[in-house]
Design a protein around this motif. Structure first.
Motif, PDB file in Angstrom:
ATOM      1  N   LEU A  21      -3.129  17.354  29.784  1.00  0.00           N
ATOM      2  CA  LEU A  21      -2.697  18.403  28.934  1.00  0.00           C
ATOM      3  C   LEU A  21      -1.319  17.989  28.433  1.00  0.00           C
ATOM      4  CD1 LEU A  21      -2.992  21.164  27.560  1.00  0.00           C
ATOM      5  CD2 LEU A  21      -1.937  21.926  29.691  1.00  0.00           C
ATOM      6  N   VAL A  22      -0.660  17.588  29.445  1.00  0.00           N
ATOM      7  CA  VAL A  22       0.949  17.191  29.148  1.00  0.00           C
ATOM      8  C   VAL A  22       0.846  16.168  27.999  1.00  0.00           C
ATOM      9  CG1 VAL A  22       3.051  16.266  29.780  1.00  0.00           C
ATOM     10  CG2 VAL A  22       1.921  18.411  30.913  1.00  0.00           C
ATOM     11  N   THR A  23       0.219  15.210  28.437  1.00  0.00           N
ATOM     12  CA  THR A  23       0.014  13.751  27.479  1.00  0.00           C
ATOM     13  C   THR A  23      -0.520  14.383  26.071  1.00  0.00           C
ATOM     14  OG1 THR A  23      -0.450  12.501  29.380  1.00  0.00           O
ATOM     15  CG2 THR A  23      -1.227  11.517  27.183  1.00  0.00           C
ATOM     16  N   ALA A  24      -1.053  15.181  26.094  1.00  0.00           N
ATOM     17  CA  ALA A  24      -1.957  15.768  24.800  1.00  0.00           C
ATOM     18  C   ALA A  24      -0.669  16.532  23.940  1.00  0.00           C
ATOM     19  CB  ALA A  24      -3.062  16.620  24.784  1.00  0.00           C
ATOM     20  N   ILE A  25       0.005  17.224  24.531  1.00  0.00           N
ATOM     21  CA  ILE A  25       1.121  18.014  24.081  1.00  0.00           C
ATOM     22  C   ILE A  25       2.134  16.903  23.403  1.00  0.00           C
ATOM     23  CG2 ILE A  25       3.055  19.590  24.206  1.00  0.00           C
ATOM     24  CD1 ILE A  25       1.109  20.983  26.465  1.00  0.00           C
ATOM     25  N   LEU A  26       2.311  15.847  24.331  1.00  0.00           N
ATOM     26  CA  LEU A  26       3.439  14.833  23.690  1.00  0.00           C
ATOM     27  C   LEU A  26       2.769  13.988  22.612  1.00  0.00           C
ATOM     28  CD1 LEU A  26       4.205  13.106  26.985  1.00  0.00           C
ATOM     29  CD2 LEU A  26       6.022  14.069  25.647  1.00  0.00           C
ATOM     30  N   ALA A  27       1.431  13.771  22.566  1.00  0.00           N
ATOM     31  CA  ALA A  27       0.714  13.328  21.373  1.00  0.00           C
ATOM     32  C   ALA A  27       1.055  14.112  20.095  1.00  0.00           C
ATOM     33  CB  ALA A  27      -0.711  12.910  21.656  1.00  0.00           C
ATOM     34  N   LEU A  28       0.810  15.341  20.305  1.00  0.00           N
ATOM     35  CA  LEU A  28       0.808  16.124  19.305  1.00  0.00           C
ATOM     36  C   LEU A  28       2.383  16.147  18.605  1.00  0.00           C
ATOM     37  CD1 LEU A  28      -0.776  18.497  17.482  1.00  0.00           C
ATOM     38  CD2 LEU A  28       0.031  20.055  19.046  1.00  0.00           C
ATOM     39  N   ILE A  29       3.258  16.280  19.564  1.00  0.00           N
ATOM     40  CA  ILE A  29       4.693  16.265  19.262  1.00  0.00           C
ATOM     41  C   ILE A  29       5.016  14.939  18.335  1.00  0.00           C
ATOM     42  CG2 ILE A  29       7.158  16.187  19.855  1.00  0.00           C
ATOM     43  CD1 ILE A  29       6.201  18.015  22.436  1.00  0.00           C
ATOM     44  N   ALA A  30       4.442  13.902  18.968  1.00  0.00           N
ATOM     45  CA  ALA A  30       4.721  12.604  18.385  1.00  0.00           C
ATOM     46  C   ALA A  30       4.275  12.428  16.969  1.00  0.00           C
ATOM     47  CB  ALA A  30       4.270  11.520  19.123  1.00  0.00           C
ATOM     48  N   HIS A  36       6.024  14.024   9.490  1.00  0.00           N
ATOM     49  CA  HIS A  36       7.409  14.506   8.765  1.00  0.00           C
ATOM     50  C   HIS A  36       8.531  13.831   8.744  1.00  0.00           C
ATOM     51  CE1 HIS A  36       4.713  18.106   9.551  1.00  0.00           C
ATOM     52  NE2 HIS A  36       5.317  18.581   8.469  1.00  0.00           N
ATOM     53  N   ASN A  37       8.463  12.268   9.352  1.00  0.00           N
ATOM     54  CA  ASN A  37       9.430  11.357   9.464  1.00  0.00           C
ATOM     55  C   ASN A  37      10.773  12.060  10.066  1.00  0.00           C
ATOM     56  OD1 ASN A  37       8.023   9.539   7.863  1.00  0.00           O
ATOM     57  ND2 ASN A  37       8.213  10.902   5.815  1.00  0.00           N
ATOM     58  N   VAL A  38      10.431  12.475  11.160  1.00  0.00           N
ATOM     59  CA  VAL A  38      11.675  12.932  11.983  1.00  0.00           C
ATOM     60  C   VAL A  38      12.360  11.537  12.484  1.00  0.00           C
ATOM     61  CG1 VAL A  38      12.565  14.158  13.836  1.00  0.00           C
ATOM     62  CG2 VAL A  38      10.535  15.056  12.269  1.00  0.00           C
ATOM     63  N   THR A  39      13.553  11.377  12.023  1.00  0.00           N
ATOM     64  CA  THR A  39      14.383  10.448  12.664  1.00  0.00           C
ATOM     65  C   THR A  39      15.046  10.842  13.904  1.00  0.00           C
ATOM     66  OG1 THR A  39      16.377  10.815  11.469  1.00  0.00           O
ATOM     67  CG2 THR A  39      14.947   9.707  10.300  1.00  0.00           C
ATOM     68  N   GLU A  42      18.051  12.901  13.233  1.00  0.00           N
ATOM     69  CA  GLU A  42      17.794  14.416  12.953  1.00  0.00           C
ATOM     70  C   GLU A  42      17.380  14.997  14.496  1.00  0.00           C
ATOM     71  OE1 GLU A  42      15.886  13.898   8.678  1.00  0.00           O
ATOM     72  OE2 GLU A  42      14.512  13.465  10.232  1.00  0.00           O
ATOM     73  N   PHE A  43      16.586  14.364  15.435  1.00  0.00           N
ATOM     74  CA  PHE A  43      16.503  15.026  16.445  1.00  0.00           C
ATOM     75  C   PHE A  43      17.622  15.291  17.324  1.00  0.00           C
ATOM     76  CE2 PHE A  43      15.647  14.506  21.122  1.00  0.00           C
ATOM     77  CZ  PHE A  43      14.886  15.771  21.433  1.00  0.00           C
ATOM     78  N   ASN A  44      18.508  14.324  17.257  1.00  0.00           N
ATOM     79  CA  ASN A  44      19.512  14.438  18.118  1.00  0.00           C
ATOM     80  C   ASN A  44      20.501  15.629  17.625  1.00  0.00           C
ATOM     81  OD1 ASN A  44      19.269  12.024  19.417  1.00  0.00           O
ATOM     82  ND2 ASN A  44      20.618  10.772  18.151  1.00  0.00           N
ATOM     83  N   GLU A  45      20.440  15.843  16.165  1.00  0.00           N
ATOM     84  CA  GLU A  45      21.232  16.990  15.576  1.00  0.00           C
ATOM     85  C   GLU A  45      20.514  18.122  15.935  1.00  0.00           C
ATOM     86  OE1 GLU A  45      21.966  15.879  11.615  1.00  0.00           O
ATOM     87  OE2 GLU A  45      23.064  14.123  12.065  1.00  0.00           O
ATOM     88  N   ALA A  46      19.253  18.137  15.881  1.00  0.00           N
ATOM     89  CA  ALA A  46      18.587  19.523  16.157  1.00  0.00           C
ATOM     90  C   ALA A  46      18.777  19.659  17.580  1.00  0.00           C
ATOM     91  CB  ALA A  46      17.216  19.304  15.848  1.00  0.00           C
ATOM     92  N   PHE A  47      18.639  19.137  18.572  1.00  0.00           N
ATOM     93  CA  PHE A  47      18.840  19.296  19.876  1.00  0.00           C
ATOM     94  C   PHE A  47      20.236  19.653  20.280  1.00  0.00           C
ATOM     95  CE2 PHE A  47      18.106  19.022  24.476  1.00  0.00           C
ATOM     96  CZ  PHE A  47      17.160  19.241  24.724  1.00  0.00           C
ATOM     97  N   ALA A  48      21.183  18.965  19.796  1.00  0.00           N
ATOM     98  CA  ALA A  48      22.553  19.268  20.040  1.00  0.00           C
ATOM     99  C   ALA A  48      23.105  20.692  19.420  1.00  0.00           C
ATOM    100  CB  ALA A  48      23.595  18.052  19.472  1.00  0.00           C
ATOM    101  N   SER A  49      22.411  21.134  18.527  1.00  0.00           N
ATOM    102  CA  SER A  49      22.702  22.279  17.786  1.00  0.00           C
ATOM    103  C   SER A  49      22.312  23.542  18.479  1.00  0.00           C
ATOM    104  CB  SER A  49      22.028  22.509  16.488  1.00  0.00           C
ATOM    105  OG  SER A  49      20.607  22.447  16.197  1.00  0.00           O
ATOM    106  N   ALA A 110      12.296  26.473   9.253  1.00  0.00           N
ATOM    107  CA  ALA A 110      12.640  25.517  10.382  1.00  0.00           C
ATOM    108  C   ALA A 110      12.435  24.122   9.708  1.00  0.00           C
ATOM    109  CB  ALA A 110      11.956  25.775  11.675  1.00  0.00           C
ATOM    110  N   SER A 111      13.307  23.247  10.256  1.00  0.00           N
ATOM    111  CA  SER A 111      13.073  21.782   9.768  1.00  0.00           C
ATOM    112  C   SER A 111      12.027  21.052  10.788  1.00  0.00           C
ATOM    113  CB  SER A 111      14.472  20.971   9.750  1.00  0.00           C
ATOM    114  OG  SER A 111      14.841  20.984  11.167  1.00  0.00           O
ATOM    115  N   ALA A 112      11.607  20.187  10.411  1.00  0.00           N
ATOM    116  CA  ALA A 112      10.775  19.414  11.234  1.00  0.00           C
ATOM    117  C   ALA A 112      11.249  18.953  12.482  1.00  0.00           C
ATOM    118  CB  ALA A 112      10.144  18.181  10.417  1.00  0.00           C
ATOM    119  N   ALA A 113      12.636  18.634  12.428  1.00  0.00           N
ATOM    120  CA  ALA A 113      13.470  18.014  13.751  1.00  0.00           C
ATOM    121  C   ALA A 113      13.838  19.327  14.647  1.00  0.00           C
ATOM    122  CB  ALA A 113      14.710  17.495  13.069  1.00  0.00           C
ATOM    123  N   SER A 114      13.971  20.393  14.145  1.00  0.00           N
ATOM    124  CA  SER A 114      14.095  21.658  14.793  1.00  0.00           C
ATOM    125  C   SER A 114      12.519  22.070  15.563  1.00  0.00           C
ATOM    126  CB  SER A 114      14.443  23.026  14.068  1.00  0.00           C
ATOM    127  OG  SER A 114      15.759  22.798  13.671  1.00  0.00           O
TER     128      SER A 114
END
Length: 159
Positions: A21-30, A36-39, A42-49, A110-114
């Motif tokens: 289940l967790v692997t499937a969720i990780l695959a879905l996130i990836a 959506h071409n999340v760099t 962009e992830f760093n900025e979204a998580f840091a925010s 919401a942005s894709a990175a968020s």
């Protein structure tokens, strides 16, 4: 958490099925991030925010799940242990949307990175044995350092 031993009638889940289940969720996130071409930046900025208060809230929720109090109520109390797993997933989905709202202030905009950052927080909360290690806080500190504190906020809506 789900060792497949004892407790409740009906179908049981095992650690293996939880990992699937967790692997499937990780695959879905990836997959979502790729579509959506999340760099990484962009992830760093979204998580840091994510506000520090929200990170602390996530840590308390994660600790509550991992200490057994919430998992016991969700997984061991229901007559069907599979139903307990469903409760845990539903709680994580609710937590995902709550974090998405905290990060963006508006779920529809919401942005894709968020979305990816919120999904990572929800997944860390769902995974067992992460609440006693403060992984969410350490990741937030790392992202805040990477972004040089540019997105540091203490409370939602307060910079």
């Amino acid at each position: 958490m789900g060792d497949g031993k004892g407790g409740g009638a009906g179908p049981r889940f095992s650690k293996w099925s939880f990992r699937v289940l967790v692997t499937a969720i990780l695959a879905l996130i990836a997959w979502y991030a790729g579509q959506h071409n999340v760099t990484a930046q962009e992830f760093n900025e979204a998580f840091a925010s994510i506000p520090l208060a929200a990170i602390i809230l996530a840590m308390f929720f994660d600790y509550g799940l991992d200490s057994g109090k919430l998992y016991d109520k969700m997984i061991k109390k229901p007559s069907n242990r599979m139903l307990g797993l469903i409760y845990a997933v539903i709680a994580s989905v609710v937590f995902f949307f709550a974090f998405l709202w905290i990060i963006t202030g508006n779920i529809q905009a919401a942005s894709a990175a968020s979305v990816v950052a919120s999904a990572v927080v929800a997944l860390l909360v769902l995974m067992p044995n992460t609440g006693t290690s403060e992984w969410i806080l350490w990741l937030w500190i790392a992202e805040t350092l990477v972004t040089a504190g540019k997105f540091l906020t203490i409370l939602p809506g307060v910079s």
